[in-house]
Design a protein around this motif. Structure first.
Motif, short mmCIF file in Angstrom:
data_model
loop_
_atom_site.label_atom_id
_atom_site.label_comp_id
_atom_site.label_asym_id
_atom_site.label_seq_id
_atom_site.Cartn_x
_atom_site.Cartn_y
_atom_site.Cartn_z
N LYS A 1 0.84 -1.19 0.00
CA LYS A 1 0.00 0.00 0.00
C LYS A 1 0.88 1.24 0.00
CE LYS A 1 -4.16 -1.90 2.14
NZ LYS A 1 -5.10 -1.80 3.28
N HIS A 2 0.46 2.23 -0.80
CA HIS A 2 1.25 3.45 -0.98
C HIS A 2 0.54 4.62 -0.29
CE1 HIS A 2 3.43 6.73 -2.70
NE2 HIS A 2 2.46 7.08 -3.53
N TYR A 3 1.29 5.35 0.54
CA TYR A 3 0.73 6.49 1.28
C TYR A 3 1.55 7.75 1.01
CZ TYR A 3 -1.81 3.00 4.05
OH TYR A 3 -2.63 1.97 4.45
N SER A 4 0.90 8.89 1.19
CA SER A 4 1.58 10.18 1.13
C SER A 4 1.08 11.06 2.27
CB SER A 4 1.32 10.89 -0.21
OG SER A 4 1.94 10.21 -1.27
N VAL A 5 1.87 12.09 2.56
CA VAL A 5 1.46 13.11 3.52
C VAL A 5 1.42 14.43 2.77
CG1 VAL A 5 2.02 14.35 5.65
CG2 VAL A 5 2.46 11.89 5.49
N THR B 1 -6.00 17.00 3.40
CA THR B 1 -5.92 15.82 4.25
C THR B 1 -7.22 15.02 4.14
OG1 THR B 1 -6.69 17.14 6.14
CG2 THR B 1 -4.32 16.86 5.88
N THR B 2 -7.13 13.92 3.42
CA THR B 2 -8.26 13.00 3.26
C THR B 2 -7.76 11.58 3.44
OG1 THR B 2 -7.85 13.03 0.87
CG2 THR B 2 -9.58 14.50 1.70
N ASN B 3 -8.69 10.66 3.72
CA ASN B 3 -8.28 9.27 3.90
C ASN B 3 -7.77 8.66 2.61
OD1 ASN B 3 -8.92 9.14 6.66
ND2 ASN B 3 -11.07 8.78 6.21
N ARG C 1 3.26 7.39 -14.81
CA ARG C 1 3.16 7.34 -13.35
C ARG C 1 1.70 7.29 -12.87
NH1 ARG C 1 8.20 10.44 -10.69
NH2 ARG C 1 8.13 8.51 -9.53
N ILE C 2 0.92 6.45 -13.51
CA ILE C 2 -0.47 6.26 -13.09
C ILE C 2 -0.66 4.90 -12.41
CG2 ILE C 2 -1.32 7.75 -14.94
CD1 ILE C 2 -2.34 5.20 -16.36
N ASP C 3 0.40 4.10 -12.34
CA ASP C 3 0.25 2.72 -11.89
C ASP C 3 -0.21 2.58 -10.45
OD1 ASP C 3 3.06 3.80 -12.01
OD2 ASP C 3 3.42 2.16 -10.59
N THR C 4 0.14 3.54 -9.58
CA THR C 4 -0.26 3.42 -8.17
C THR C 4 -1.76 3.59 -7.98
OG1 THR C 4 0.14 5.78 -7.80
CG2 THR C 4 1.96 4.28 -7.30
N GLU C 5 -2.42 4.22 -8.93
CA GLU C 5 -3.82 4.61 -8.74
C GLU C 5 -4.82 3.48 -8.97
OE1 GLU C 5 -4.79 8.32 -10.71
OE2 GLU C 5 -2.65 8.73 -10.88
N PHE C 6 -4.36 2.36 -9.49
CA PHE C 6 -5.28 1.29 -9.86
C PHE C 6 -4.90 -0.03 -9.19
CE2 PHE C 6 -5.07 4.31 -13.37
CZ PHE C 6 -6.43 4.62 -13.54
N ASN C 7 -5.93 -0.83 -8.90
CA ASN C 7 -5.63 -2.16 -8.39
C ASN C 7 -5.23 -3.06 -9.55
OD1 ASN C 7 -7.98 -3.22 -9.67
ND2 ASN C 7 -9.24 -2.74 -7.89
N ARG D 1 2.66 15.11 12.70
CA ARG D 1 1.38 14.78 13.32
C ARG D 1 0.23 14.95 12.33
NH1 ARG D 1 1.85 17.17 19.55
NH2 ARG D 1 3.75 15.99 20.08
N LYS D 2 0.49 14.45 11.14
CA LYS D 2 -0.52 14.46 10.09
C LYS D 2 -0.80 13.03 9.66
CE LYS D 2 0.35 18.97 7.95
NZ LYS D 2 0.67 19.67 6.67
N LYS D 3 -2.04 12.76 9.37
CA LYS D 3 -2.38 11.40 8.95
C LYS D 3 -1.93 11.15 7.52
CE LYS D 3 -7.11 12.44 7.38
NZ LYS D 3 -8.53 12.13 7.59
N ARG D 4 -1.62 9.91 7.25
CA ARG D 4 -1.24 9.52 5.89
C ARG D 4 -2.49 9.37 5.03
NH1 ARG D 4 1.94 4.14 6.36
NH2 ARG D 4 0.29 3.75 7.88
N THR D 5 -2.32 9.68 3.76
CA THR D 5 -3.40 9.51 2.79
C THR D 5 -3.11 8.30 1.92
OG1 THR D 5 -3.91 11.88 2.70
CG2 THR D 5 -4.57 10.55 0.81
N PHE D 6 -4.08 7.42 1.81
CA PHE D 6 -3.90 6.23 0.98
C PHE D 6 -3.94 6.64 -0.50
CE2 PHE D 6 -5.99 2.62 -1.33
CZ PHE D 6 -4.91 1.76 -1.28
N CYS D 7 -2.89 6.28 -1.25
CA CYS D 7 -2.75 6.70 -2.65
C CYS D 7 -2.68 5.53 -3.62
CB CYS D 7 -1.50 7.57 -2.80
SG CYS D 7 -1.52 9.07 -1.82
N GLY D 8 -3.03 4.35 -3.17
CA GLY D 8 -3.01 3.21 -4.07
C GLY D 8 -1.93 2.22 -3.70
#
Length: 230
Positions: free
Chosen positions: A4-8, A13-15, A133-139, A185-192
């Motif tokens: 799973k790939h995350y960003s800050v 700030t969204t899930n 660089r679109i590969d992270t966005e799809f299952n 102290r920021k939550k990570r956002t799921f990016c694929g």
């Protein structure tokens, strides 16, 4: 390997990643699409194109293509440099609201609102497809579907620029993101999802095969794929 790939992000700030929000927020500089043509040109011209962009142009010319379709172009910075550095017809596409902004600037030959998973592609055997660089966005199943759609349209060559196919760098980047989230102290956002090259190969192997690979000094990969029946 797939993780799973995350960003800050700075302020959005969204899930789950919110591309429309990122495109409209100036503080999210790498993802922000300026709202005037002049500001857009200033942004994309500020960074000298990386070597891999010139290599893509070189390869496209060798293959004899005159038209390229970019799927999921985002702010279309690489596509801008391709357009400026060649005489290719460059068509960009995205499914975010900001594609209308790109269309209004009149820089690209076409800027299309396109749902990659559900719409037909305005492409055929005379069109080279760029997946930048679109590969992270799809299952996995969605990525397989994208390759199958390209095959259905008779697309012979794809330039696939993965986000980061190095196992070491994938793990290192996710660890850095975790540390940054704790420090800020920021939550990570799921990016694929981030995938290794071996995992990516399994996704296109039903329709395409690799015939060329290039990595520049900034570790941008170009993986050139050709339709298996060719």
């Amino acid at each position: 390997m797939k993780v799973k790939h995350y960003s800050v992000f700075e302020v959005v700030t969204t899930n789950v990643i919110n591309w429309n929000g990122l495109r409209n927020e100036e503080l999210e500089s790498p993802y922000f699409l300026p709202n005037t043509r002049e500001k857009y040109l200033s942004k994309v011209q500020a960074e000298h194109p990386s070597d891999y962009v010139f290599k893509m142009i070189e390869q496209m010319k060798k293959l004899g293509y005159k038209r390229i379709l970019s799927l999921g172009c985002g702010i279309a910075q690489a596509e801008y440099h391709i357009k400026e550095g060649s005489n290719l017809e460059v068509i960009v596409s995205d499914n975010t609201e900001s594609i209308k902004r790109l269309e209004s600037y009149g820089i690209f030959d076409q800027a299309l609102s396109l749902d990659i998973l559900n719409d037909d592609y305005p492409a055929d055997e005379k069109t080279l497809v760029l997946m930048h660089r679109i590969d992270t966005e799809f299952n996995d199943e969605n990525l397989k579907h994208i390759f199958k759609t390209c095959e259905k349209h008779g697309i012979r060559h794809i330039f696939f620029v993965p986000t980061n196919p190095s196992v070491f760098k994938i793990l290192l980047n996710e660890f850095k993101t975790l540390i940054i989230s704790l420090i800020k102290r920021k939550k990570r956002t799921f990016c694929g999802y981030s995938r290794s090259k071996s995992s990516l190969t399994k996704l296109w192997s039903g329709s395409y095969k690799k015939i060329y690979e290039y990595r520049d000094e900034k570790s941008f990969y170009i993986i050139e794929l050709t339709k298996k029946t060719d």
